[in-house]
Design a protein around this motif. Structure first.
Motif, PDB file in Angstrom:
ATOM      1  N   GLU A  37       0.806  -1.218   0.000  1.00  0.00           N
ATOM      2  CA  GLU A  37       0.000   0.000   0.000  1.00  0.00           C
ATOM      3  C   GLU A  37       0.839   1.268   0.000  1.00  0.00           C
ATOM      4  OE1 GLU A  37      -2.839  -0.757   3.142  1.00  0.00           O
ATOM      5  OE2 GLU A  37      -4.195  -1.709   1.707  1.00  0.00           O
ATOM      6  N   LYS A  38       2.115   1.183   0.365  1.00  0.00           N
ATOM      7  CA  LYS A  38       3.003   2.338   0.224  1.00  0.00           C
ATOM      8  C   LYS A  38       3.277   2.614  -1.244  1.00  0.00           C
ATOM      9  CE  LYS A  38       5.448   2.050   4.614  1.00  0.00           C
ATOM     10  NZ  LYS A  38       6.722   1.718   5.271  1.00  0.00           N
ATOM     11  N   ILE A  39       3.286   1.556  -2.043  1.00  0.00           N
ATOM     12  CA  ILE A  39       3.554   1.676  -3.472  1.00  0.00           C
ATOM     13  C   ILE A  39       2.266   1.933  -4.248  1.00  0.00           C
ATOM     14  CG2 ILE A  39       4.381   0.418  -5.514  1.00  0.00           C
ATOM     15  CD1 ILE A  39       6.209  -1.157  -3.544  1.00  0.00           C
ATOM     16  N   ASP A  40       1.198   1.238  -3.860  1.00  0.00           N
ATOM     17  CA  ASP A  40      -0.078   1.311  -4.587  1.00  0.00           C
ATOM     18  C   ASP A  40      -1.208   1.479  -3.573  1.00  0.00           C
ATOM     19  OD1 ASP A  40      -2.456   0.849  -5.953  1.00  0.00           O
ATOM     20  OD2 ASP A  40      -1.685  -0.865  -7.070  1.00  0.00           O
ATOM     21  N   ASN A  41      -1.681   2.694  -3.411  1.00  0.00           N
ATOM     22  CA  ASN A  41      -2.728   2.946  -2.423  1.00  0.00           C
ATOM     23  C   ASN A  41      -4.122   2.996  -3.053  1.00  0.00           C
ATOM     24  OD1 ASN A  41      -2.592   5.374  -3.704  1.00  0.00           O
ATOM     25  ND2 ASN A  41      -2.164   6.607  -1.907  1.00  0.00           N
ATOM     26  N   SER A  42      -4.306   2.264  -4.133  1.00  0.00           N
ATOM     27  CA  SER A  42      -5.585   2.270  -4.845  1.00  0.00           C
ATOM     28  C   SER A  42      -6.626   1.353  -4.214  1.00  0.00           C
ATOM     29  CB  SER A  42      -5.367   1.851  -6.304  1.00  0.00           C
ATOM     30  OG  SER A  42      -4.962   0.486  -6.356  1.00  0.00           O
ATOM     31  N   GLY A  43      -6.257   0.614  -3.170  1.00  0.00           N
ATOM     32  CA  GLY A  43      -7.185  -0.300  -2.529  1.00  0.00           C
ATOM     33  C   GLY A  43      -7.242  -1.668  -3.182  1.00  0.00           C
ATOM     34  N   ARG A  44      -6.280  -1.969  -4.045  1.00  0.00           N
ATOM     35  CA  ARG A  44      -6.263  -3.248  -4.767  1.00  0.00           C
ATOM     36  C   ARG A  44      -5.693  -4.397  -3.966  1.00  0.00           C
ATOM     37  NH1 ARG A  44      -3.065  -2.963 -10.154  1.00  0.00           N
ATOM     38  NH2 ARG A  44      -1.706  -3.708  -8.555  1.00  0.00           N
ATOM     39  N   PHE A  45      -5.140  -4.130  -2.807  1.00  0.00           N
ATOM     40  CA  PHE A  45      -4.428  -5.188  -2.089  1.00  0.00           C
ATOM     41  C   PHE A  45      -5.295  -6.422  -1.858  1.00  0.00           C
ATOM     42  CE2 PHE A  45      -3.155  -7.538   1.658  1.00  0.00           C
ATOM     43  CZ  PHE A  45      -1.871  -7.900   1.289  1.00  0.00           C
ATOM     44  N   VAL A  46      -6.515  -6.229  -1.413  1.00  0.00           N
ATOM     45  CA  VAL A  46      -7.375  -7.373  -1.088  1.00  0.00           C
ATOM     46  C   VAL A  46      -7.606  -8.256  -2.313  1.00  0.00           C
ATOM     47  CG1 VAL A  46      -9.679  -8.069  -0.325  1.00  0.00           C
ATOM     48  CG2 VAL A  46      -8.485  -6.246   0.861  1.00  0.00           C
ATOM     49  N   SER A  47      -7.899  -7.657  -3.442  1.00  0.00           N
ATOM     50  CA  SER A  47      -8.136  -8.469  -4.639  1.00  0.00           C
ATOM     51  C   SER A  47      -6.856  -9.156  -5.103  1.00  0.00           C
ATOM     52  CB  SER A  47      -8.746  -7.647  -5.765  1.00  0.00           C
ATOM     53  OG  SER A  47      -7.882  -6.627  -6.170  1.00  0.00           O
ATOM     54  N   GLU A  48      -5.725  -8.464  -5.026  1.00  0.00           N
ATOM     55  CA  GLU A  48      -4.440  -9.086  -5.403  1.00  0.00           C
ATOM     56  C   GLU A  48      -4.082 -10.211  -4.438  1.00  0.00           C
ATOM     57  OE1 GLU A  48      -2.916  -8.622  -8.145  1.00  0.00           O
ATOM     58  OE2 GLU A  48      -3.817  -6.761  -8.838  1.00  0.00           O
ATOM     59  N   ALA A  49      -4.309  -9.988  -3.145  1.00  0.00           N
ATOM     60  CA  ALA A  49      -4.014 -11.008  -2.134  1.00  0.00           C
ATOM     61  C   ALA A  49      -4.879 -12.246  -2.353  1.00  0.00           C
ATOM     62  CB  ALA A  49      -4.228 -10.440  -0.738  1.00  0.00           C
ATOM     63  N   ASN A  50      -6.145 -12.039  -2.666  1.00  0.00           N
ATOM     64  CA  ASN A  50      -7.037 -13.178  -2.942  1.00  0.00           C
ATOM     65  C   ASN A  50      -6.581 -13.951  -4.170  1.00  0.00           C
ATOM     66  OD1 ASN A  50      -8.734 -12.784  -0.756  1.00  0.00           O
ATOM     67  ND2 ASN A  50     -10.089 -11.429  -1.878  1.00  0.00           N
ATOM     68  N   PHE A  51      -6.150 -13.227  -5.203  1.00  0.00           N
ATOM     69  CA  PHE A  51      -5.659 -13.891  -6.411  1.00  0.00           C
ATOM     70  C   PHE A  51      -4.441 -14.754  -6.091  1.00  0.00           C
ATOM     71  CE2 PHE A  51      -2.743 -14.025 -10.005  1.00  0.00           C
ATOM     72  CZ  PHE A  51      -3.532 -14.651 -10.940  1.00  0.00           C
ATOM     73  N   VAL A  52      -3.508 -14.199  -5.348  1.00  0.00           N
ATOM     74  CA  VAL A  52      -2.294 -14.946  -4.985  1.00  0.00           C
ATOM     75  C   VAL A  52      -2.653 -16.193  -4.192  1.00  0.00           C
ATOM     76  CG1 VAL A  52      -0.184 -14.869  -3.607  1.00  0.00           C
ATOM     77  CG2 VAL A  52      -0.778 -12.941  -5.054  1.00  0.00           C
ATOM     78  N   PHE A  53      -3.528 -16.033  -3.207  1.00  0.00           N
ATOM     79  CA  PHE A  53      -3.908 -17.164  -2.371  1.00  0.00           C
ATOM     80  C   PHE A  53      -4.578 -18.260  -3.202  1.00  0.00           C
ATOM     81  CE2 PHE A  53      -6.721 -19.474   0.531  1.00  0.00           C
ATOM     82  CZ  PHE A  53      -5.768 -19.947   1.413  1.00  0.00           C
ATOM     83  N   GLN A  54      -5.473 -17.879  -4.100  1.00  0.00           N
ATOM     84  CA  GLN A  54      -6.141 -18.871  -4.950  1.00  0.00           C
ATOM     85  C   GLN A  54      -5.152 -19.578  -5.866  1.00  0.00           C
ATOM     86  OE1 GLN A  54      -9.150 -16.576  -6.917  1.00  0.00           O
ATOM     87  NE2 GLN A  54     -10.630 -16.852  -5.259  1.00  0.00           N
ATOM     88  N   ALA A  55      -4.235 -18.819  -6.446  1.00  0.00           N
ATOM     89  CA  ALA A  55      -3.244 -19.421  -7.344  1.00  0.00           C
ATOM     90  C   ALA A  55      -2.377 -20.433  -6.605  1.00  0.00           C
ATOM     91  CB  ALA A  55      -2.375 -18.336  -7.977  1.00  0.00           C
ATOM     92  N   LEU A  56      -1.979 -20.090  -5.397  1.00  0.00           N
ATOM     93  CA  LEU A  56      -1.149 -21.004  -4.621  1.00  0.00           C
ATOM     94  C   LEU A  56      -1.945 -22.202  -4.112  1.00  0.00           C
ATOM     95  CD1 LEU A  56       0.973 -18.452  -2.583  1.00  0.00           C
ATOM     96  CD2 LEU A  56       1.729 -19.838  -4.506  1.00  0.00           C
TER      97      LEU A  56
END
Length: 71
Positions: free
Chosen positions: A28-47
């Motif tokens: 969020e220091k790099i990207d404060n657009s609020g995308r973290f949750v969706s990116e985190a969910n994508f990573v978790f699903q992929a793994l």
């Protein structure tokens, strides 16, 4: 034996979730657009869907965290 396999898999998922969560502040220091949750969910699903990736992530936890931060 299946019971122990499920326990181990669940523990690994908990660890992965903690690694993903630990990347939130830096992400969020790099990207404060609020995308973290969706990116985190994508990573978790992929793994979660790929045992090979899951094992690699467990062996290289800092690399996983860095990959999430640099998405």
């Amino acid at each position: 034996m299946l019971y122990y396999h499920n326990i181990t898999r669940n523990l690994i998922r908990i660890i992965i979730k903690k690694i993903i969560a630990s990347a939130k502040e830096s992400f969020e220091k790099i990207d404060n657009s609020g995308r973290f949750v969706s990116e985190a969910n994508f990573v978790f699903q992929a793994l979660s869907d790929n045992n090979y990736l899951l094992n690699i992530a467990m062996q290289n936890q800092e690399s996983l965290k860095n990959a999430i931060i640099n998405i």
